[in-house]
Scaffold this motif. Structure first.
Motif, short mmCIF file in Angstrom:
data_model
loop_
_atom_site.label_atom_id
_atom_site.label_comp_id
_atom_site.label_asym_id
_atom_site.label_seq_id
_atom_site.Cartn_x
_atom_site.Cartn_y
_atom_site.Cartn_z
N CYS A 52 -15.63 -5.23 -6.07
CA CYS A 52 -14.82 -4.69 -5.00
C CYS A 52 -15.46 -4.73 -3.38
O CYS A 52 -14.76 -4.69 -2.48
N CYS A 79 -15.16 -7.52 -1.04
CA CYS A 79 -13.90 -7.50 -0.01
C CYS A 79 -13.95 -6.17 0.72
O CYS A 79 -13.49 -6.11 2.08
N HIS A 80 -14.45 -5.10 0.03
CA HIS A 80 -14.20 -3.86 0.93
C HIS A 80 -15.40 -3.31 1.48
O HIS A 80 -15.51 -2.13 2.04
N HIS A 94 -3.56 -3.96 -5.95
CA HIS A 94 -3.71 -5.63 -6.44
C HIS A 94 -4.27 -5.10 -7.73
O HIS A 94 -4.61 -4.39 -8.09
N ARG A 97 0.81 -1.24 0.00
CA ARG A 97 -0.15 0.09 0.01
C ARG A 97 1.02 1.27 0.06
O ARG A 97 1.91 1.31 0.71
C1 HEC Z 1 -10.46 -10.59 -2.98
C2 HEC Z 1 -10.64 -9.19 -2.26
C3 HEC Z 1 -10.45 -8.23 -2.93
C4 HEC Z 1 -11.12 -7.66 -3.93
C5 HEC Z 1 -12.12 -8.17 -4.98
C6 HEC Z 1 -10.79 -6.22 -4.17
N1 HEC Z 1 -9.82 -5.98 -3.22
FE1 HEC Z 1 -9.00 -3.99 -2.93
N2 HEC Z 1 -7.95 -4.79 -1.56
C7 HEC Z 1 -7.88 -6.02 -0.86
C8 HEC Z 1 -7.03 -6.23 0.41
C9 HEC Z 1 -6.62 -7.79 1.14
C10 HEC Z 1 -6.15 -4.91 0.29
C11 HEC Z 1 -5.01 -4.56 1.37
C12 HEC Z 1 -3.82 -5.05 0.61
C13 HEC Z 1 -2.69 -4.79 1.50
O1 HEC Z 1 -2.80 -4.29 2.72
O2 HEC Z 1 -1.45 -4.90 1.07
C14 HEC Z 1 -7.11 -4.19 -0.57
C15 HEC Z 1 -6.42 -2.91 -1.01
C16 HEC Z 1 -7.11 -1.89 -1.72
C17 HEC Z 1 -7.01 -0.51 -1.61
C18 HEC Z 1 -5.83 0.37 -0.83
C19 HEC Z 1 -6.41 0.96 0.45
C20 HEC Z 1 -5.25 1.73 0.82
O3 HEC Z 1 -5.90 2.31 1.94
O4 HEC Z 1 -4.13 1.84 0.64
C21 HEC Z 1 -7.64 0.10 -2.76
C22 HEC Z 1 -7.90 1.50 -2.79
C23 HEC Z 1 -8.57 -1.16 -3.14
N3 HEC Z 1 -7.97 -2.27 -2.48
C24 HEC Z 1 -9.56 -0.99 -4.03
C25 HEC Z 1 -10.25 -1.96 -4.57
C26 HEC Z 1 -11.19 -1.77 -5.82
C27 HEC Z 1 -11.48 -0.48 -6.45
C28 HEC Z 1 -11.66 -2.98 -6.08
C29 HEC Z 1 -12.50 -3.39 -7.16
C30 HEC Z 1 -12.09 -3.06 -8.55
C31 HEC Z 1 -11.06 -3.75 -5.12
N4 HEC Z 1 -9.99 -3.21 -4.39
C32 HEC Z 1 -11.31 -5.31 -5.12
C33 HEC Z 1 -8.71 -6.90 -1.28
C34 HEC Z 1 -9.77 -7.04 -2.40
#
Ligand code: HEC
Ligand code: HEC
Length: 158
Positions: free
Chosen positions: A84, A87-88, A70, A56
């Motif tokens: 998204c 998970c979020h 990711h 991050r």
């Molecule tokens: C399978 C689960 C999963 C899905 C589906 C997913 N994410 Fe994530 N995302 C994560 C995880 C786990 C992290 C934390 C990674 C880390 O801490 O290194 C993360 C981190 C992030 C962050 C960084 C937050 C920060 O404070 O730095 C963002 C922005 C984000 N995701 C956006 C999205 C978006 C937009 C989508 C859809 C297009 C999405 N994610 C789909 C699991 C997911």
């Protein structure tokens, strides 16, 4: 006679069709695309590398939408389904080990906090982009906020 006219007409149409239309190739300065190439079809630029094992990132200022650490290739986000939020969302974030969307994502236009993500924040990639190894498209002299503050403090003390 009729045949001759037909041949002449066909020939002149062919000439019009093959001559490069001047309106499509006006001289122009180089931008994201080379100047004067509007009428040409070039190679598509390569797709930027997908993030792998990236951490991050520190945000450059508090209201910056964090970049996505990711890959999101193939993730469906439409009226019926939002990958998204699988998970979020508030409910799923703890079990998915993902950070929950922040409270601003639940605020409607009157700053009323709702139970669900507000429509204005539903299409995540309007604001969040994955980190890639892409080159900057244009030059930028952007400085992160900490650098601006430090520079200001140094100038004040002089
Ligand atoms: C399978 C689960 C999963 C899905 C589906 C997913 N994410 Fe994530 N995302 C994560 C995880 C786990 C992290 C934390 C990674 C880390 O801490 O290194 C993360 C981190 C992030 C962050 C960084 C937050 C920060 O404070 O730095 C963002 C922005 C984000 N995701 C956006 C999205 C978006 C937009 C989508 C859809 C297009 C999405 N994610 C789909 C699991 C997911
Ligand atoms: C209109 C722009 C916008 C949209 C759309 C948007 N976000 Fe954000 N997001 C932001 C901004 C700005 C921040 C940082 C400040 C804040 O929390 O509001 C942020 C922060 C986050 C964070 C970090 C939260 C934290 O507390 O560290 C995550 C995770 C996130 N967004 C995920 C998502 C997901 C998932 C979606 C889609 C459901 C989404 N965002 C839609 C602008 C947006």
């Amino acid at each position: 006679m009729k045949k001759l006219i037909a041949i002449l007409l066909t020939a002149s149409f062919a000439m019009v069709a093959t001559a490069e239309s001047p309106s499509l190739s006006p001289s122009a300065p180089d931008g994201l695309r080379e100047g004067g190439t509007l009428g040409k079809v070039g190679d598509a630029p390569p797709i930027a590398g997908d993030p792998r094992d990236v951490k991050r990132e520190v945000r450059n200022y508090p209201e910056q939408p964090p970049v996505i650490p990711h890959s999101i290739r193939g993730y469906q986000v439409d009226k019926r389904f939002n990958r998204c939020l699988e998970c979020h969302s508030r409910e799923s974030a703890p079990s998915a080990g993902a950070p929950m969307v922040s409270v601003t994502h639940f605020m409607d236009r009157n700053f009323q906090v709702r139970a669900e993500v507000t429509p204005g924040r539903y299409f995540c990639t309007q604001c969040h982009v994955p980190q890639t190894d892409a080159e900057a498209l244009v030059e930028s002299d952007f400085k992160p906020i900490d650098q601006v503050i430090r520079q200001g403090a140094r100038e004040d003390s002089q």
